[in-house]
Motif scaffolding. Structure first.
Motif, short mmCIF file in Angstrom:
data_model
loop_
_atom_site.label_atom_id
_atom_site.label_comp_id
_atom_site.label_asym_id
_atom_site.label_seq_id
_atom_site.Cartn_x
_atom_site.Cartn_y
_atom_site.Cartn_z
N PRO A 24 8.59 25.47 28.19
CA PRO A 24 9.46 26.54 28.72
C PRO A 24 10.00 27.41 27.58
CG PRO A 24 10.48 24.38 28.99
CD PRO A 24 9.19 24.15 28.29
N VAL A 25 9.87 28.71 27.72
CA VAL A 25 10.29 29.62 26.64
C VAL A 25 11.79 29.53 26.39
CG1 VAL A 25 10.67 31.67 28.08
CG2 VAL A 25 9.91 31.93 25.70
N GLU A 26 12.55 29.16 27.44
CA GLU A 26 14.00 29.06 27.28
C GLU A 26 14.38 28.04 26.20
OE1 GLU A 26 12.38 28.88 30.14
OE2 GLU A 26 13.53 29.68 31.83
N LEU A 27 13.58 26.99 26.10
CA LEU A 27 13.90 25.98 25.08
C LEU A 27 13.76 26.56 23.68
CD1 LEU A 27 12.48 22.53 26.29
CD2 LEU A 27 14.84 23.13 25.76
N PHE A 28 12.74 27.39 23.47
CA PHE A 28 12.59 28.00 22.15
C PHE A 28 13.74 28.97 21.86
CE2 PHE A 28 7.99 27.01 22.88
CZ PHE A 28 7.92 26.01 21.92
N GLU A 29 14.22 29.61 22.91
CA GLU A 29 15.38 30.50 22.72
C GLU A 29 16.62 29.70 22.28
OE1 GLU A 29 15.26 32.43 26.53
OE2 GLU A 29 14.22 34.18 25.70
N GLY A 69 9.90 29.06 13.26
CA GLY A 69 8.98 28.21 14.02
C GLY A 69 9.13 28.43 15.52
N SER A 70 10.37 28.55 15.97
CA SER A 70 10.60 28.73 17.42
C SER A 70 10.10 30.11 17.87
CB SER A 70 12.08 28.54 17.76
OG SER A 70 12.88 29.48 17.06
N ILE A 71 10.29 31.11 17.02
CA ILE A 71 9.79 32.46 17.37
C ILE A 71 8.26 32.45 17.43
CG2 ILE A 71 9.64 34.86 16.57
CD1 ILE A 71 12.42 34.44 15.25
N ALA A 72 7.65 31.77 16.44
CA ALA A 72 6.19 31.71 16.41
C ALA A 72 5.66 30.96 17.62
CB ALA A 72 5.74 31.02 15.12
N ALA A 73 6.30 29.84 17.97
CA ALA A 73 5.84 29.03 19.10
C ALA A 73 5.96 29.80 20.41
CB ALA A 73 6.64 27.74 19.17
#
Lengths: 172, 276
Positions: A86-91, A119-123
Motif C-alpha cells: 500500500p502506497v500509504e505505508l511508504f508515505e 528508499g520510500s520514495i523510490a519504492a
C-alpha cells in the motif's frame, strides 16, 4: 609516548568525561562504520513499532494497512520487498524518516533516516507508480545517486533505487 | 523505583567523609578502626596511582610507602585527629600529608645510605618530588574514576534487580566499558541480537535510559561525600573538568565482579598493620 597513544589516552579521558554529559545529544551512540548494521537492524524492525510513534491516531490505520489483503507486513524489509504494497505505508515511512532527519536529537543516525526517506520514495515510484514527494526530478535523482554511493545500503533497497533512477532517466 | 538500602549492596561506598574523618580521628578503638578502614578503602587506589604515576615510584615501592604512611602516619600518629574541615577538602589534605611523608622517607633513606650502599634506593626519585607538574592531577583523575566506577556498580545492581539486562548491557558495552577501560564499543549487531532489541530507536531509548540511571547514581555517590545539593553540583562540574583535562586514563577500575577484583574492605589496613 607516541602521538597516537597520546590521542587514544585523551580520547579515553574525554569519553569518561562524556559519561557525565548526561543529557547531551552530542555523544554519538554509533559510529560511521556501523551505519550498515543500524540500517539492517532498522529494516528488520517491526513496521508498526516505529511508525506508530509518528502519530497515535495512525496506529489503527497502520495495523489495517499491514494486515490488509493478507499482506502480513511485519518488518520494513517485508514492506520494501513486497510486490504490491500500500502506497500509504511508504508515505508514513517517508514522513517518519523526514522527521528523524530534521531532528538533531533523533534516535536514528541522519544517514539511515535519509536512506529510509529516499528508499520510500523510490519504492512508491517503482512498486506503486506514485510520486509521493514534492521533490523535482533533479533533486530526486541527486538523492538516489547518494543512495547508490552508500556501501551499506541493503541489496533490495539498492535495486529499488536503481530502478527508480532508470524510470526518472526515461522520462527525459 | 528500586529502594536503596544497605542490604541490597547499593550503599557500600563509604559515607560522608568529614563525619567519618572525625570518627576515625577521635572515637573508641573499634569504631575508629572501622572508620579508618572505610576511609582507606576509598582513597587507597588514588593515593597509590599518585605515587606510581606522578612520583614515579615502582608499584612495589609505592605500596611500601603507602603501607608505611597508613601505619605510621595514620594509625600511630593519629593523623586524622589533626584534620580540620575548615582547611578544605579531605582528599587534598591527605595528598599533601602523603607527599610530605614521602619526602621524609627519602631523606631518611639517604641518611641510611651513607652507612650502607647496598640498600635499594628510592633516592633517584627525589628530583621527581620537585617536579612542578600539577601533583594532584593523577590523584584527582583516579578519584574521579573511582566515583564513576562506584556509580556504575550501583547502576548495575539496580538493573539486575529490576531485570533491565537490556539497559545495563547496552550502557556497559557501548558507553561505560569504552570510557572506563578504553576499549572499542561492543559490536552493535551482536549486542542488539543478544539483548533482543527490536529497533535502532529502541536501542537509542535504552541508552538514554541508561545514561539517566547512571546520572542518578552518580549524584547519589557524590551526595554521600559532598553533602549539600550545591556542593554536589559543584563536585560534578569539578570531576568533569578533571576528566576533560586528563591525558591518560588508569585502566582496570573494577565496577563488576567480572573485572579485576577489588581488594576486600580492610585488606589495605590489615596490610598496613603488618608493616614492620
Amino acid at each position: 609516548m607516541k602521538p597516537a597513544d597520546n590521542d587514544a589516552d585523551r580520547d579515553g579521558a574525554h569519553r569518561l568525561a562524556s559519561l557525565m554529559d548526561l543529557e547531551s545529544a552530542a555523544t554519538p551512540l554509533w559510529t560511521a562504520a556501523e551505519l550498515g548494521a543500524v540500517f539492517r537492524h532498522q529494516m528488520s524492525a517491526p513496521v508498526q513499532l516505529d511508525l506508530g510513534g509518528v502519530a497515535p491516531n495512525l496506529v489503527p490505520k497502520l495495523r489495517f494497512l499491514c494486515e490488509a489483503q493478507g499482506l502480513l507486513l511485519n518488518s520494513f524489509d517485508d514492506l520494501f520487498r513486497h510486490p504490491h504494497p500500500p502506497v500509504e505505508l511508504f508515505e508514513i515511512v517517508k514522513k517518519w524518516a523526514r522527521r528523524n532527519r530534521q531532528n538533531p536529537a533523533a534516535a536514528l543516525p541522519k544517514e539511515v533516516a535519509t536512506a529510509l526517506y529516499y528508499g520510500s520514495i523510490a519504492a512508491a515510484l517503482v512498486r506503486c507508480q506514485r510520486q509521493i514527494s514534492r521533490l523535482g526530478d533533479p533533486a530526486l535523482k541527486q538523492g538516489l545517486d547518494w543512495m547508490l554511493a552508500q556501501q551499506w545500503i541493503t541489496d533490495p533497497v539498492r535495486s529499488l533505487c536503481q530502478e527508480a533512477r532508470s524510470m526518472l532517466m526515461k522520462k527525459k | 523505583m528500586t529502594t536503596i538500602s544497605k542490604s541490597d549492596g547499593l550503599a557500600e561506598f563509604p559515607s560522608t567523609p568529614w563525619p567519618l574523618v572525625i570518627t576515625a580521628g577521635t572515637a573508641s578503638t573499634t569504631v575508629r578502626i572501622q572508620s579508618l578502614d572505610d576511609l582507606v578503602s576509598r582513597y587507597y587506589r588514588p593515593l597509590l596511582s599518585h605515587l606510581v604515576c606522578v612520583r614515579r615510584l615502582s608499584p612495589p615501592q609505592a605500596e611500601d610507602i603507602l603501607h608505611g604512611f597508613l601505619h605510621r602516619k595514620v594509625l600511630e600518629q593519629k593523623l586524622l585527629a589533626s584534620a580540620n574541615r575548615e582547611r578544605g577538602r579531605f582528599r587534598t589534605f591527605l595528598l599533601k600529608v602523603l607527599d610530605n611523608f614521602l619526602v621524609g622517607e627519602i631523606r631518611w633513606e639517604r641518611a641510611q645510605k651513607r652507612h650502607a650502599d647496598d640498600v635499594a634506593s628510592i633516592e633517584e626519585n627525589e628530583e621527581v618530588i620537585a617536579d612542578p607538574e600539577q601533583p594532584a592531577d593523577t590523584y584527582d583523575r583516579v578519584w574521579a574514576q573511582t566515583v564513576l566506577a562506584e556509580a556504575a556498580r550501583r547502576m548495575q545492581v539496580e538493573c539486575l534487580q529490576g531485570q533491565r539486562d537490556d539497559v545495563w548491557g547496552l550502557f556497559e558495552e557501548r558507553l561505560l566499558r569504552p570510557a572506563l577501560e578504553g576499549t572499542p564499543p561492543g559490536d552493535y549487531e551482536e549486542l542488539v541480537g543478544r539483548l533482543r532489541v527490536a529497533s535502532p530507536t529502541s536501542a537509542y531509548n535504552l541508552l538514554v535510559t541508561g545514561k539517566r540511571m547512571f546520572a542518578r547514581r552518580l549524584a547519589e555517590v557524590i551526595g554521600e561525600y559532598a553533602g549539600e545539593p550545591q556542593e554536589v553540583a559543584r563536585e560534578v562540574r569539578e570531576l568533569h573538568a578533571i576528566l576533560a583535562r586528563a591525558h591518560k586514563i588508569t585502566p582496570g577500575l573494577p565496577y563488576t565482579s567480572g573485572n579485576a577484583p577489588a581488594e576486600k574492605s580492610g585488606d589495605h589496613l590489615r596490610n598496613a598493620k603488618r608493616q614492620p
